[in-house]
Design a protein around this motif. Structure first.
Motif, PDB file in Angstrom:
ATOM      1  N   UNK A 177       0.817  -1.212   0.000  1.00 46.39           N
ATOM      2  CA  UNK A 177       0.000   0.000   0.000  1.00 46.39           C
ATOM      3  C   UNK A 177       0.858   1.273   0.000  1.00 46.39           C
ATOM      4  N   UNK A 178       1.849   1.289  -0.885  1.00 49.93           N
ATOM      5  CA  UNK A 178       2.691   2.468  -1.025  1.00 49.93           C
ATOM      6  C   UNK A 178       1.971   3.529  -1.859  1.00 49.93           C
ATOM      7  N   UNK A 179       2.313   4.775  -1.610  1.00 50.73           N
ATOM      8  CA  UNK A 179       1.786   5.855  -2.436  1.00 50.73           C
ATOM      9  C   UNK A 179       2.500   5.824  -3.793  1.00 50.73           C
ATOM     10  N   UNK A 180       1.928   6.495  -4.817  1.00 44.27           N
ATOM     11  CA  UNK A 180       2.603   6.539  -6.121  1.00 44.27           C
ATOM     12  C   UNK A 180       4.043   7.048  -6.025  1.00 44.27           C
ATOM     13  N   UNK A 181       4.284   8.078  -5.226  1.00 44.68           N
ATOM     14  CA  UNK A 181       5.640   8.610  -5.089  1.00 44.68           C
ATOM     15  C   UNK A 181       6.556   7.603  -4.399  1.00 44.68           C
ATOM     16  N   UNK A 182       6.046   6.904  -3.403  1.00 41.28           N
ATOM     17  CA  UNK A 182       6.846   5.902  -2.722  1.00 41.28           C
ATOM     18  C   UNK A 182       7.211   4.747  -3.645  1.00 41.28           C
ATOM     19  N   UNK A 183       6.287   4.388  -4.565  1.00 44.09           N
ATOM     20  CA  UNK A 183       6.618   3.326  -5.518  1.00 44.09           C
ATOM     21  C   UNK A 183       7.708   3.792  -6.475  1.00 44.09           C
ATOM     22  N   UNK A 184       7.689   5.073  -6.849  1.00 42.72           N
ATOM     23  CA  UNK A 184       8.764   5.614  -7.683  1.00 42.72           C
ATOM     24  C   UNK A 184      10.103   5.520  -6.953  1.00 42.72           C
ATOM     25  N   UNK A 185      10.092   5.883  -5.670  1.00 43.71           N
ATOM     26  CA  UNK A 185      11.317   5.830  -4.873  1.00 43.71           C
ATOM     27  C   UNK A 185      11.816   4.394  -4.752  1.00 43.71           C
ATOM     28  N   UNK A 186      10.907   3.443  -4.528  1.00 45.02           N
ATOM     29  CA  UNK A 186      11.309   2.049  -4.409  1.00 45.02           C
ATOM     30  C   UNK A 186      11.917   1.547  -5.714  1.00 45.02           C
ATOM     31  N   UNK A 187      11.325   1.931  -6.845  1.00 50.84           N
ATOM     32  CA  UNK A 187      11.858   1.498  -8.140  1.00 50.84           C
ATOM     33  C   UNK A 187      13.298   1.969  -8.319  1.00 50.84           C
ATOM     34  N   UNK A 188      13.578   3.213  -7.941  1.00 55.14           N
ATOM     35  CA  UNK A 188      14.935   3.750  -8.071  1.00 55.14           C
ATOM     36  C   UNK A 188      15.861   3.173  -7.011  1.00 55.14           C
ATOM     37  N   UNK A 189      15.322   2.911  -5.834  1.00 59.24           N
ATOM     38  CA  UNK A 189      16.110   2.295  -4.772  1.00 59.24           C
ATOM     39  C   UNK A 189      16.586   0.908  -5.200  1.00 59.24           C
ATOM     40  N   UNK A 190      15.707   0.169  -5.906  1.00 58.94           N
ATOM     41  CA  UNK A 190      16.064  -1.172  -6.364  1.00 58.94           C
ATOM     42  C   UNK A 190      17.139  -1.140  -7.440  1.00 58.94           C
ATOM     43  N   UNK A 191      17.360   0.025  -8.035  1.00 59.64           N
ATOM     44  CA  UNK A 191      18.440   0.176  -9.000  1.00 59.64           C
ATOM     45  C   UNK A 191      19.732   0.625  -8.319  1.00 59.64           C
ATOM     46  N   UNK A 192      19.707   0.722  -6.993  1.00 56.20           N
ATOM     47  CA  UNK A 192      20.904   1.077  -6.254  1.00 56.20           C
ATOM     48  C   UNK A 192      21.238   2.552  -6.260  1.00 56.20           C
ATOM     49  N   UNK A 193      20.285   3.399  -6.612  1.00 52.22           N
ATOM     50  CA  UNK A 193      20.580   4.822  -6.717  1.00 52.22           C
ATOM     51  C   UNK A 193      20.522   5.493  -5.347  1.00 52.22           C
ATOM     52  N   UNK A 194      21.482   6.362  -5.043  1.00 51.80           N
ATOM     53  CA  UNK A 194      21.500   7.059  -3.748  1.00 51.80           C
ATOM     54  C   UNK A 194      20.425   8.135  -3.701  1.00 51.80           C
ATOM     55  N   UNK A 195      20.189   8.638  -2.492  1.00 51.64           N
ATOM     56  CA  UNK A 195      19.117   9.619  -2.287  1.00 51.64           C
ATOM     57  C   UNK A 195      19.263  10.861  -3.163  1.00 51.64           C
ATOM     58  N   UNK A 196      20.500  11.346  -3.348  1.00 54.18           N
ATOM     59  CA  UNK A 196      20.699  12.560  -4.141  1.00 54.18           C
ATOM     60  C   UNK A 196      20.256  12.361  -5.585  1.00 54.18           C
ATOM     61  N   UNK A 197      20.576  11.200  -6.141  1.00 52.75           N
ATOM     62  CA  UNK A 197      20.199  10.915  -7.531  1.00 52.75           C
ATOM     63  C   UNK A 197      18.689  10.737  -7.642  1.00 52.75           C
ATOM     64  N   UNK A 198      18.098  10.035  -6.660  1.00 55.90           N
ATOM     65  CA  UNK A 198      16.641   9.845  -6.668  1.00 55.90           C
ATOM     66  C   UNK A 198      15.940  11.195  -6.583  1.00 55.90           C
ATOM     67  N   UNK A 199      16.433  12.071  -5.702  1.00 52.49           N
ATOM     68  CA  UNK A 199      15.832  13.400  -5.557  1.00 52.49           C
ATOM     69  C   UNK A 199      15.926  14.181  -6.858  1.00 52.49           C
ATOM     70  N   UNK A 200      17.067  14.091  -7.531  1.00 49.32           N
ATOM     71  CA  UNK A 200      17.260  14.813  -8.786  1.00 49.32           C
ATOM     72  C   UNK A 200      16.303  14.293  -9.868  1.00 49.32           C
TER      73      UNK A 200
END
Length: 248
Positions: A177-200
Protein backbone atom coordinates in the motif's frame (compact mmCIF):
# COMPACT_ATOMS: atom_id res chain seq x y z
CA UNK A 1 29.14 -20.20 -21.04
CA UNK A 2 32.59 -20.14 -19.46
CA UNK A 3 32.66 -20.35 -15.67
CA UNK A 4 35.56 -19.80 -13.26
CA UNK A 5 34.96 -21.82 -10.08
CA UNK A 6 37.03 -20.87 -7.03
CA UNK A 7 37.15 -23.31 -4.08
CA UNK A 8 40.12 -24.53 -2.05
CA UNK A 9 38.64 -27.97 -1.25
CA UNK A 10 39.68 -30.39 -4.04
CA UNK A 11 36.73 -32.77 -3.61
CA UNK A 12 34.16 -29.97 -3.54
CA UNK A 13 35.87 -28.25 -6.47
CA UNK A 14 35.75 -31.45 -8.54
CA UNK A 15 32.13 -32.19 -7.57
CA UNK A 16 30.94 -28.67 -8.41
CA UNK A 17 32.81 -28.72 -11.71
CA UNK A 18 30.99 -31.92 -12.66
CA UNK A 19 27.59 -30.55 -11.63
CA UNK A 20 28.01 -27.23 -13.46
CA UNK A 21 29.38 -28.83 -16.61
CA UNK A 22 26.33 -31.07 -16.57
CA UNK A 23 24.05 -28.05 -16.97
CA UNK A 24 24.64 -28.01 -20.72
CA UNK A 25 26.96 -29.01 -23.54
CA UNK A 26 27.99 -25.38 -24.01
CA UNK A 27 29.12 -24.94 -20.39
CA UNK A 28 32.86 -24.90 -19.73
CA UNK A 29 34.19 -24.81 -16.17
CA UNK A 30 37.72 -23.97 -15.11
CA UNK A 31 38.64 -24.52 -11.46
CA UNK A 32 40.96 -22.49 -9.24
CA UNK A 33 41.93 -23.72 -5.77
CA UNK A 34 43.08 -20.36 -4.39
CA UNK A 35 42.56 -16.64 -4.73
CA UNK A 36 46.06 -16.31 -6.20
CA UNK A 37 45.35 -18.87 -8.92
CA UNK A 38 42.04 -17.18 -9.68
CA UNK A 39 43.77 -13.79 -10.05
CA UNK A 40 46.33 -15.27 -12.45
CA UNK A 41 43.60 -17.00 -14.45
CA UNK A 42 41.56 -13.83 -14.88
CA UNK A 43 44.66 -11.88 -15.91
CA UNK A 44 45.52 -14.42 -18.60
CA UNK A 45 41.96 -15.00 -19.86
CA UNK A 46 39.27 -12.40 -20.49
CA UNK A 47 36.54 -14.69 -21.81
CA UNK A 48 34.75 -15.78 -18.63
CA UNK A 49 31.01 -15.21 -18.36
CA UNK A 50 30.64 -15.98 -14.65
CA UNK A 51 32.68 -16.46 -11.46
CA UNK A 52 31.55 -18.77 -8.66
CA UNK A 53 33.37 -17.87 -5.46
CA UNK A 54 33.68 -19.73 -2.16
CA UNK A 55 33.85 -17.49 0.90
CA UNK A 56 36.37 -19.59 2.84
CA UNK A 57 39.62 -19.68 0.88
CA UNK A 58 42.94 -20.72 2.34
CA UNK A 59 44.86 -17.67 1.13
CA UNK A 60 42.25 -14.90 1.29
CA UNK A 61 38.86 -13.86 2.58
CA UNK A 62 36.15 -14.55 0.02
CA UNK A 63 34.56 -11.20 0.80
CA UNK A 64 37.87 -9.43 0.06
CA UNK A 65 38.19 -11.32 -3.22
CA UNK A 66 34.59 -10.45 -4.11
CA UNK A 67 35.23 -6.75 -3.55
CA UNK A 68 38.48 -6.95 -5.52
CA UNK A 69 36.92 -8.70 -8.52
CA UNK A 70 33.90 -6.38 -8.61
CA UNK A 71 36.29 -3.41 -8.74
CA UNK A 72 38.63 -4.88 -11.35
CA UNK A 73 36.07 -6.70 -13.51
CA UNK A 74 32.80 -4.75 -13.07
CA UNK A 75 31.07 -6.43 -16.03
CA UNK A 76 31.88 -9.98 -14.85
CA UNK A 77 29.09 -11.43 -12.64
CA UNK A 78 30.31 -12.99 -9.39
CA UNK A 79 28.12 -15.43 -7.47
CA UNK A 80 29.03 -16.57 -3.97
CA UNK A 81 28.66 -20.29 -3.34
CA UNK A 82 29.20 -21.11 0.30
CA UNK A 83 28.65 -23.61 3.10
CA UNK A 84 27.18 -20.69 5.05
CA UNK A 85 23.54 -19.71 4.72
CA UNK A 86 23.51 -17.00 7.37
CA UNK A 87 21.44 -13.96 6.51
CA UNK A 88 24.30 -11.65 7.50
CA UNK A 89 26.62 -13.34 4.96
CA UNK A 90 23.97 -13.15 2.24
CA UNK A 91 23.33 -9.47 2.92
CA UNK A 92 27.05 -8.64 2.99
CA UNK A 93 27.72 -10.50 -0.27
CA UNK A 94 24.87 -8.79 -2.12
CA UNK A 95 25.87 -5.45 -0.62
CA UNK A 96 29.41 -5.93 -2.01
CA UNK A 97 28.10 -6.56 -5.50
CA UNK A 98 27.55 -10.32 -5.74
CA UNK A 99 24.89 -11.27 -8.29
CA UNK A 100 23.75 -14.15 -6.12
CA UNK A 101 24.36 -16.29 -3.05
CA UNK A 102 24.01 -20.06 -3.38
CA UNK A 103 24.38 -22.28 -0.28
CA UNK A 104 26.31 -25.48 -1.02
CA UNK A 105 23.40 -27.54 0.29
CA UNK A 106 21.34 -26.29 -2.68
CA UNK A 107 19.98 -28.99 -5.00
CA UNK A 108 21.30 -29.33 -8.54
CA UNK A 109 17.94 -28.19 -9.91
CA UNK A 110 17.92 -24.98 -7.89
CA UNK A 111 21.60 -24.39 -8.73
CA UNK A 112 20.74 -24.56 -12.43
CA UNK A 113 17.81 -22.15 -11.98
CA UNK A 114 19.95 -19.74 -9.98
CA UNK A 115 22.73 -19.65 -12.59
CA UNK A 116 20.25 -19.14 -15.43
CA UNK A 117 18.67 -16.28 -13.48
CA UNK A 118 22.04 -14.60 -12.92
CA UNK A 119 23.07 -15.00 -16.56
CA UNK A 120 19.80 -13.33 -17.61
CA UNK A 121 20.62 -10.28 -15.47
CA UNK A 122 18.88 -11.21 -12.23
CA UNK A 123 19.98 -11.71 -8.64
CA UNK A 124 19.51 -14.98 -6.77
CA UNK A 125 19.00 -15.04 -3.01
CA UNK A 126 18.15 -18.13 -0.94
CA UNK A 127 15.16 -18.32 1.43
CA UNK A 128 16.12 -16.78 4.76
CA UNK A 129 14.92 -14.71 7.67
CA UNK A 130 15.84 -11.04 7.61
CA UNK A 131 16.43 -10.87 11.34
CA UNK A 132 18.46 -8.72 13.68
CA UNK A 133 21.81 -10.30 12.79
CA UNK A 134 22.13 -8.06 9.72
CA UNK A 135 24.79 -5.32 9.69
CA UNK A 136 24.21 -1.61 10.03
CA UNK A 137 23.00 0.55 7.16
CA UNK A 138 25.16 -0.18 4.07
CA UNK A 139 25.64 1.82 0.91
CA UNK A 140 23.12 1.27 -1.90
CA UNK A 141 23.59 -1.92 -3.94
CA UNK A 142 24.48 -1.26 -7.61
CA UNK A 143 21.82 -3.50 -9.14
CA UNK A 144 21.18 -2.07 -12.58
CA UNK A 145 21.92 0.89 -14.77
CA UNK A 146 18.93 0.58 -17.08
CA UNK A 147 15.86 2.80 -17.42
CA UNK A 148 13.78 3.29 -14.30
CA UNK A 149 10.62 1.26 -14.85
CA UNK A 150 7.71 1.86 -12.50
CA UNK A 151 7.31 -0.62 -9.68
CA UNK A 152 4.09 -1.82 -11.32
CA UNK A 153 5.94 -2.60 -14.54
CA UNK A 154 8.77 -4.27 -12.66
CA UNK A 155 6.32 -6.37 -10.71
CA UNK A 156 4.51 -7.46 -13.87
CA UNK A 157 7.83 -8.52 -15.38
CA UNK A 158 8.82 -10.36 -12.21
CA UNK A 159 5.50 -12.22 -12.16
CA UNK A 160 5.80 -13.09 -15.87
CA UNK A 161 9.35 -14.42 -15.60
CA UNK A 162 8.53 -16.28 -12.42
CA UNK A 163 5.51 -17.90 -14.06
CA UNK A 164 7.58 -18.98 -17.06
CA UNK A 165 10.11 -20.59 -14.72
CA UNK A 166 7.39 -22.42 -12.80
CA UNK A 167 7.47 -20.16 -9.77
CA UNK A 168 4.42 -19.26 -7.71
CA UNK A 169 4.17 -15.60 -6.69
CA UNK A 170 3.30 -14.73 -3.10
CA UNK A 171 2.32 -11.45 -1.46
CA UNK A 172 3.34 -8.77 -3.95
CA UNK A 173 4.34 -5.18 -3.72
CA UNK A 174 0.69 -4.15 -4.06
CA UNK A 175 0.08 -5.38 -0.52
CA UNK A 176 2.52 -2.76 0.83
CA UNK A 177 0.00 0.00 0.00
CA UNK A 178 2.69 2.47 -1.03
CA UNK A 179 1.79 5.86 -2.44
CA UNK A 180 2.60 6.54 -6.12
CA UNK A 181 5.64 8.61 -5.09
CA UNK A 182 6.85 5.90 -2.72
CA UNK A 183 6.62 3.33 -5.52
CA UNK A 184 8.76 5.61 -7.68
CA UNK A 185 11.32 5.83 -4.87
CA UNK A 186 11.31 2.05 -4.41
CA UNK A 187 11.86 1.50 -8.14
CA UNK A 188 14.93 3.75 -8.07
CA UNK A 189 16.11 2.29 -4.77
CA UNK A 190 16.06 -1.17 -6.36
CA UNK A 191 18.44 0.18 -9.00
CA UNK A 192 20.90 1.08 -6.25
CA UNK A 193 20.58 4.82 -6.72
CA UNK A 194 21.50 7.06 -3.75
CA UNK A 195 19.12 9.62 -2.29
CA UNK A 196 20.70 12.56 -4.14
CA UNK A 197 20.20 10.92 -7.53
CA UNK A 198 16.64 9.85 -6.67
CA UNK A 199 15.83 13.40 -5.56
CA UNK A 200 17.26 14.81 -8.79
CA UNK A 201 15.32 12.38 -11.00
CA UNK A 202 12.03 12.98 -9.17
CA UNK A 203 12.51 16.72 -8.81
CA UNK A 204 12.15 16.88 -5.03
CA UNK A 205 14.44 17.58 -2.08
CA UNK A 206 16.80 15.05 -0.55
CA UNK A 207 14.98 15.43 2.77
CA UNK A 208 11.71 14.45 1.09
CA UNK A 209 13.38 11.38 -0.43
CA UNK A 210 14.73 10.40 2.99
CA UNK A 211 11.17 10.46 4.32
CA UNK A 212 9.93 8.32 1.41
CA UNK A 213 12.79 5.82 1.82
CA UNK A 214 12.02 5.54 5.53
CA UNK A 215 8.37 4.85 4.70
CA UNK A 216 9.30 2.21 2.13
CA UNK A 217 11.67 0.46 4.54
CA UNK A 218 8.97 0.52 7.22
CA UNK A 219 6.41 -0.96 4.81
CA UNK A 220 8.85 -3.76 3.93
CA UNK A 221 9.65 -4.33 7.60
CA UNK A 222 13.39 -3.81 7.15
CA UNK A 223 15.98 -1.29 8.30
CA UNK A 224 18.38 -0.92 5.36
CA UNK A 225 18.47 -0.66 1.57
CA UNK A 226 20.15 -4.03 1.15
CA UNK A 227 17.52 -5.67 3.33
CA UNK A 228 14.89 -4.01 1.13
CA UNK A 229 16.43 -5.61 -1.96
CA UNK A 230 16.41 -9.00 -0.28
CA UNK A 231 12.89 -8.50 1.09
CA UNK A 232 11.61 -7.86 -2.43
CA UNK A 233 13.50 -10.98 -3.48
CA UNK A 234 11.55 -12.99 -0.94
CA UNK A 235 8.26 -11.93 -2.53
CA UNK A 236 8.70 -14.24 -5.52
CA UNK A 237 9.48 -17.74 -4.44
CA UNK A 238 9.05 -21.43 -4.91
CA UNK A 239 10.25 -23.67 -2.13
CA UNK A 240 13.09 -24.22 -1.57
CA UNK A 241 14.37 -21.36 -3.76
CA UNK A 242 13.81 -17.63 -4.04
CA UNK A 243 14.41 -15.34 -7.00
CA UNK A 244 14.66 -11.62 -7.51
CA UNK A 245 15.06 -10.23 -11.02
CA UNK A 246 16.31 -6.79 -12.01
CA UNK A 247 15.80 -5.42 -15.49
CA UNK A 248 18.30 -3.59 -17.69
Amino acid sequence: MRVLLIDDHPLILAALQTVIQGLGDDVQVLGADSAAQARDTLKSRQDFDLVLLDLNLGDASGFDVLEEFRAQYPSLPVVVISASDRASDVIRAIDQGAMGFIPKRTSNEVLAQALKLVMSGGIYVPPMSLGSESPTEPEPVPLADGPGHSVGTKLQQVHALASQAGYQTTAGLESLQLTPRQTDVLALLLQGKPNKIIARELGVSVETIKDHVAAVLKALGVSSRTQAVLAVGQMVQRQPSTVFTTFR
